[in-house]
Design an enzyme around this catalytic site. Structure first.
Site, mmCIF file in Angstrom:
data_model
loop_
_atom_site.group_PDB
_atom_site.id
_atom_site.type_symbol
_atom_site.label_atom_id
_atom_site.label_comp_id
_atom_site.label_asym_id
_atom_site.label_seq_id
_atom_site.Cartn_x
_atom_site.Cartn_y
_atom_site.Cartn_z
ATOM 1 N N ASP A 53 0.812 -1.212 0.000
ATOM 2 C CA ASP A 53 0.000 0.000 0.000
ATOM 3 C C ASP A 53 0.846 1.264 0.000
ATOM 4 O O ASP A 53 2.049 1.240 0.271
ATOM 5 C CB ASP A 53 -0.919 0.014 1.227
ATOM 6 N N LYS A 75 -3.541 3.513 -2.401
ATOM 7 C CA LYS A 75 -4.669 4.421 -2.562
ATOM 8 C C LYS A 75 -4.303 5.762 -1.953
ATOM 9 O O LYS A 75 -3.889 5.850 -0.799
ATOM 10 C CB LYS A 75 -5.926 3.882 -1.865
ATOM 11 N N GLY A 107 0.020 0.224 9.089
ATOM 12 C CA GLY A 107 -0.657 0.048 10.370
ATOM 13 C C GLY A 107 -1.015 -1.392 10.620
ATOM 14 O O GLY A 107 -0.182 -2.292 10.516
ATOM 15 N N MET A 188 -7.854 9.271 8.325
ATOM 16 C CA MET A 188 -8.265 9.723 6.987
ATOM 17 C C MET A 188 -9.301 10.847 7.056
ATOM 18 O O MET A 188 -10.260 10.871 6.294
ATOM 19 C CB MET A 188 -8.817 8.531 6.181
#
Length: 272
Positions: A53, A75, A107, A188
């Site tokens: 990621d 992303k 994470g 986020m």
């Protein structure tokens, strides 16, 4: 430097007679490679295929073997290299080609990392998988900034939430988030920070509640910005903080600064 896969057909080749591989959903932690679990470090170092990621730290990626195949599926806001359903399909195709895969996620895989969705897809297709936990951003940032998630004098509970929902809205459970004597950690949420602050205050959380935004926590690029809740969004705009960032709200933020900070970490305190 790393391969970016935009078409599942690039990864579907393999001997159909080979046994199905296994997928490891591995938590890469908040960025600092020293915070990896021993199991995660071992799997990363021995992996033949790594699907990773955007939020996986550079120091963690440096542990991947030189001959490993690396596939980026990160992303970012408004820019997804692969939609989630195609990532799910990619993992299935790689395993069906007889490959053992390390799916490396920032994470912890089960903390807003869509690890649950990937696990379901793999199991639905008969692919064996194993989840390797990682230190989530909230725990890593709490430790390195001196802002405890819980504290008997400040917070009897902690809430983890995401700043945007699957449908793109910011329609959160504001009454629950605005309760006193708790710590709120928002993943986020930077793009909706003004809405978050406004709604929390509208639901009776005092405007002078201590709050913080931490950019790139636990890494050499870490920046900590603290302010009152009613001034936080404006302070972040002035500082031009960008993602990745974590929002922490609650009186535990007032303890920031008691812990001796590592000199490499830049500090921003806009509380005047």
């Amino acid at each position: 430097m790393h391969n970016r896969v935009a078409d599942l057909r690039q990864c579907s080749a393999g001997d159909a007679s080979r046994p199905t591989g296994k997928v490891y959903l591995v938590g890469a932690g908040p960025g600092d490679p020293d915070l990896l679990t021993l199991k995660a470090a071992r799997l990363i170092g021995s992996a033949k295929v790594v699907v990773y990621d955007h939020l996986v730290g550079d120091g963690v990626l440096a542990l991947v073997g030189r001959n490993a195949r690396m596939i980026y599926v990160g992303k970012e806001a408004g820019n997804h290299s692969l939609p989630q359903d195609q990532i799910n399909g990619l993992l299935v195709e790689l395993a069906r080609a007889g490959l053992d895969v390390v799916r490396l996620k920032g994470g912890d895989p089960f903390m807003f990392g869509r690890g649950g969705e990937e696990m379901e897809e793999l199991l639905d297709h008969g692919v064996s998988c194993e989840v390797v936990p990682g230190i989530t951003a909230a725990c890593g940032i709490s430790a390195c900034t001196g802002m405890p998630l819980t504290h008997r004098d400040h917070a009897r509970s902690v809430i983890f939430t995401t700043g945007h929902l699957k449908d793109g809205t910011v329609n959160l459970d504001w009454p629950a988030l605005a309760r006193p004597n708790q710590t709120v950690v928002i993943y986020m949420g930077l793009g909706a920070l003004d809405i978050i602050c406004r709604e929390l205050i509208a639901h009776s959380l005092p405007g002078d509640t201590p709050a913080a935004v931490v950019h790139a926590g636990t890494t050499e690029r870490q920046v900590v910005l603290t302010d009152r809740l009613d001034r936080l969004a404006a302070s972040v705009n002035r500082a031009r903080l960008k993602s990745p960032a974590l929002i922490m709200i609650g009186s535990v933020v007032s303890l920031h600064g008691l812990l001796v900070q590592v000199p490499r970490h830049e500090e921003l305190a806009l509380t005047a």
